[in-house]
Design an enzyme around this catalytic site. Sequence first.
Site: not given
Ligand code: NAD
Length: 311
Positions: A10-11, A36, A98, A144, A148
């Site tokens: 992911g990001f 992702g 898990n 969501y 969390k």
């Molecule tokens: P994103 O969607 O780019 O990345 C999330 C990744 O998790 C993706 O690659 C997705 O494929 C993977 N994923 C989701 N469910 C899955 C599963 N069941 N098994 C395996 N992989 C799984 O989002 P992001 O912005 O990179 O966010 C990453 C984390 O940071 C998340 O937990 C999000 O809640 C948290 N977060 C991000 C932000 C933000 O501003 N970017 C803010 C608050 C919290």
Amino acid sequence: MKVLVTGGAGFLGSHLCDLLLAKGYEVLCVDNLITGSERNLEHINSDRFSYLKHDVTKPLYVDEKIDFIFHLASPASPIDYLELPIQTLKVGALGTHNMLGLAKEKKARFLLASTSEVYGDPLVNPQPEEYWGNVNPIGPRGVYDEAKRYAEAITMAYHRYHGIDTRIVRIFNTYGPRMRLNDGRVVPNFIGQALRGENLTVYGDGSQTRSFCYVSDEIEGIYRLMMSDYTLPVNIGNPEEHTILEFAKIILEITGSSSNIVFKDLPVDDPKQRKPDITKARKLLKWEPLVSIERGLKETIKYFKIILENK
Ligand code: NAD
Ligand code: UDP
């Protein structure tokens, strides 16, 4: 030392993998690609890196030793978690369970990527970690927020009951290269609209506030928290607060776009204000954001321009 990163495609996860590889760790990235993309990992050329396509809501058995688990897997953009409500609840609940089980088995240190959304539509501003939040459990964002909140609760239970070494980071709005152009979040939406010469869509009257942290700052803060000995939640975000209308104007200025601003309906339960109190991060981690909004946006705009040119 071997590190497992869930959500590593992911990001944020892909930037975290980059930082860990640069620091010399072996990295195992686990992702089911639901939001992702393998493209986020294409640039990695290291024999210390491996990738496993796996859904962490299913148990994961790993033969090798694991020293650290960064658990980032979860849809994160409002559009994504509204489209994937059950998967979002399951990855927060079953996925976190898990990964805590794996941490227990491997005697690994575990970090949960939590969110400012645990504060819901906050009644105090800025939000300190002691604030319990104002969340609507049955609204559309509840899938969501509650996932969390449950993930934080089970992380603390594993810490207190099983003695697992845990960390919880509450991430505030973070932006930068490798966000999906169509993920619906305000930064890719406004930049994409500005670059295409389309109207910028401000939801509501634009008086709601957000505080935007550049990705390199966020990742450094998350890493420092993992390496600290502090087991209660820590906010990592940029405390510079902007209204969304102001933010739209900043994007127009930096892109030099002549797009107009139009107003659309405010999504249900959209938080009215959000700004992290980062006193704890400053004191415990000696961390604070270093990248200005202008510099961070310029880097992000450069990235989205390339994506649009190659479309
Ligand atoms: P994103 O969607 O780019 O990345 C999330 C990744 O998790 C993706 O690659 C997705 O494929 C993977 N994923 C989701 N469910 C899955 C599963 N069941 N098994 C395996 N992989 C799984 O989002 P992001 O912005 O990179 O966010 C990453 C984390 O940071 C998340 O937990 C999000 O809640 C948290 N977060 C991000 C932000 C933000 O501003 N970017 C803010 C608050 C919290
Ligand atoms: N927003 C907006 N126009 C858009 C996308 C989002 O005005 O095209 C607003 C949204 O209503 C919210 C803020 O920008 O008030 C941040 O939204 P985002 O989806 O990035 O994340 P959130 O902070 O709500 O989780």
